[in-house]
Design a protein around this motif. Sequence first.
Motif, short mmCIF file in Angstrom:
data_model
loop_
_atom_site.label_atom_id
_atom_site.label_comp_id
_atom_site.label_asym_id
_atom_site.label_seq_id
_atom_site.Cartn_x
_atom_site.Cartn_y
_atom_site.Cartn_z
N ALA A 179 0.82 -1.21 0.00
CA ALA A 179 0.00 0.00 0.00
C ALA A 179 0.85 1.26 0.00
CB ALA A 179 -0.93 -0.01 1.21
N ALA A 180 2.05 1.19 0.61
CA ALA A 180 2.90 2.36 0.70
C ALA A 180 3.72 2.60 -0.57
CB ALA A 180 3.84 2.23 1.89
N ALA A 181 3.80 1.61 -1.45
CA ALA A 181 4.56 1.76 -2.69
C ALA A 181 3.79 2.65 -3.66
CB ALA A 181 4.83 0.40 -3.31
N PRO A 182 4.49 3.25 -4.64
CA PRO A 182 3.81 4.14 -5.59
C PRO A 182 2.66 3.42 -6.31
CG PRO A 182 6.18 4.35 -5.80
CD PRO A 182 5.94 3.19 -4.87
N PRO A 183 1.47 3.96 -6.29
CA PRO A 183 0.34 3.31 -6.97
C PRO A 183 0.59 3.21 -8.47
CG PRO A 183 -0.21 5.56 -6.32
CD PRO A 183 1.10 5.25 -5.68
N GLY A 184 0.23 2.06 -9.01
CA GLY A 184 0.41 1.85 -10.44
C GLY A 184 1.79 1.40 -10.85
N ASP A 185 2.76 1.41 -9.93
CA ASP A 185 4.12 0.95 -10.22
C ASP A 185 4.23 -0.49 -9.72
OD1 ASP A 185 6.83 0.41 -10.44
OD2 ASP A 185 7.46 2.39 -9.71
N ALA A 186 3.92 -1.43 -10.60
CA ALA A 186 3.84 -2.83 -10.19
C ALA A 186 5.19 -3.36 -9.71
CB ALA A 186 3.34 -3.69 -11.36
N ARG A 187 6.28 -2.94 -10.36
CA ARG A 187 7.59 -3.42 -9.93
C ARG A 187 7.93 -2.91 -8.53
NH1 ARG A 187 12.67 -5.43 -12.36
NH2 ARG A 187 11.46 -5.73 -14.27
N ALA A 188 7.64 -1.65 -8.25
CA ALA A 188 7.91 -1.11 -6.92
C ALA A 188 7.06 -1.83 -5.87
CB ALA A 188 7.64 0.38 -6.90
N ARG A 189 5.84 -2.16 -6.22
CA ARG A 189 4.96 -2.85 -5.28
C ARG A 189 5.45 -4.28 -5.03
NH1 ARG A 189 -0.36 -0.99 -4.76
NH2 ARG A 189 -1.38 -2.90 -5.47
N TRP A 190 5.89 -4.95 -6.10
CA TRP A 190 6.46 -6.29 -5.95
C TRP A 190 7.73 -6.25 -5.09
CZ3 TRP A 190 6.18 -11.32 -5.98
CH2 TRP A 190 7.32 -12.09 -6.15
N ARG A 191 8.58 -5.29 -5.37
CA ARG A 191 9.83 -5.13 -4.61
C ARG A 191 9.51 -4.90 -3.13
NH1 ARG A 191 11.77 -0.62 -7.08
NH2 ARG A 191 12.56 -1.87 -8.82
N ALA A 208 10.75 -10.04 -11.02
CA ALA A 208 9.90 -9.00 -11.62
C ALA A 208 9.96 -9.08 -13.13
CB ALA A 208 10.34 -7.63 -11.12
N ASP A 209 11.15 -9.37 -13.67
CA ASP A 209 11.28 -9.57 -15.12
C ASP A 209 10.45 -10.76 -15.58
OD1 ASP A 209 13.05 -7.44 -15.19
OD2 ASP A 209 14.85 -8.70 -15.19
N LEU A 210 10.51 -11.84 -14.81
CA LEU A 210 9.71 -13.03 -15.14
C LEU A 210 8.22 -12.69 -15.19
CD1 LEU A 210 9.36 -16.18 -15.39
CD2 LEU A 210 9.22 -16.21 -12.89
N LEU A 211 7.79 -11.83 -14.28
CA LEU A 211 6.39 -11.45 -14.22
C LEU A 211 6.01 -10.44 -15.29
CD1 LEU A 211 6.05 -11.13 -10.34
CD2 LEU A 211 5.11 -12.95 -11.78
N GLY A 212 7.02 -9.91 -15.99
CA GLY A 212 6.74 -8.91 -17.02
C GLY A 212 6.45 -7.54 -16.47
N LEU A 213 6.94 -7.24 -15.27
CA LEU A 213 6.68 -5.94 -14.66
C LEU A 213 7.67 -4.92 -15.22
CD1 LEU A 213 6.24 -7.07 -10.94
CD2 LEU A 213 4.53 -6.97 -12.78
N PRO A 214 7.19 -3.80 -15.72
CA PRO A 214 8.09 -2.81 -16.32
C PRO A 214 8.97 -2.15 -15.26
CG PRO A 214 5.86 -1.93 -16.15
CD PRO A 214 5.77 -3.36 -15.76
N ASP A 215 10.12 -1.64 -15.70
CA ASP A 215 10.99 -0.92 -14.78
C ASP A 215 10.25 0.26 -14.16
OD1 ASP A 215 13.11 -2.61 -15.25
OD2 ASP A 215 13.93 -1.37 -16.88
N SER A 216 10.58 0.54 -12.91
CA SER A 216 9.97 1.68 -12.23
C SER A 216 10.37 2.98 -12.94
CB SER A 216 10.41 1.73 -10.77
OG SER A 216 9.94 0.61 -10.08
N PRO A 217 9.46 3.93 -13.04
CA PRO A 217 9.82 5.20 -13.67
C PRO A 217 10.89 5.92 -12.85
CG PRO A 217 7.69 5.34 -12.60
CD PRO A 217 8.07 3.90 -12.55
N PRO A 218 11.74 6.69 -13.48
CA PRO A 218 12.77 7.43 -12.74
C PRO A 218 12.15 8.43 -11.79
CG PRO A 218 12.64 8.20 -15.01
CD PRO A 218 11.77 6.98 -14.94
N ALA A 219 12.84 8.64 -10.68
CA ALA A 219 12.35 9.59 -9.69
C ALA A 219 12.35 11.01 -10.29
CB ALA A 219 13.20 9.56 -8.45
N PRO A 220 11.34 11.83 -9.98
CA PRO A 220 11.27 13.18 -10.53
C PRO A 220 12.40 14.05 -9.99
CG PRO A 220 9.56 12.84 -8.87
CD PRO A 220 10.19 11.50 -9.09
#
Length: 234
Positions: free
Chosen positions: A82-94, A222-234
């Motif tokens: 829940a605390a990971a960036p919403p919509g960032d599947a790789r960050a949520r998996w991590r 995460a690669d196996l799951l096909g999760l895209p790389d997290s977007p770069p930090a602003p």
Amino acid sequence: MAATRTARQRAREELTLEIKEEARRQLAADGAQKLSLRAVARELGMVSSALYRYFPSRDDLLTALIIDAYDALGERAEAAVAAAPPGDARARWRALCHAVRDWALAHPHEYALVYGTPVPGYRAPQATVEPAARVALAMVAVLRDAPAGGRPGARVPEGELAGQLSALAAQLAPDVDPALLARGLAAWTQLFGMVSFELFGHLVGSADPAGPFFAHTVEEAADLLGLPDSPPAP
């Protein structure tokens, strides 16, 4: 009368917590196989018959400890996702994976109780199923964020496995493609395999300390799951 009952309930809850804390101490010292209601009662200065009013058998006490462990781990995993960036599947998996590892390292004996060697003669009741599913459902929430279509070139489950996965998807995640669920199950078993290998000393002399290997493998999964790389930090 109401105040008296409330005081009694409060006293019962406090003593129940003390019993479980002493049982956890004995788990750490002697393991689940040697957990004894008589020993717990003795350490708390209670007669055995009094403790039986709280936990009628050793298995009832084990069940309470198992439910507590699953709930504690599930709560940690859910909070991390829940605390990971919403919509960032790789960050949520991590976040999920590191939450599982962090909890296990902080509570090794409770982790061993639920993911280690089964206790001879003990059979977990239905009451443990829902708490045990909390971490798995947190992973399903991550899979729902995975891109449609999954990983290019991924193997499609066939035969008996396809039937098993379809049934599992219908039960846990009807909106998740069974092929993605298969990869999720593979990543899931790898996650707990890594944690168990580290916790039980099987990586000593190889990937030791295990943190860098764990982080690398989480990204591979995460690669196996096909999760895209997290977007770069602003």
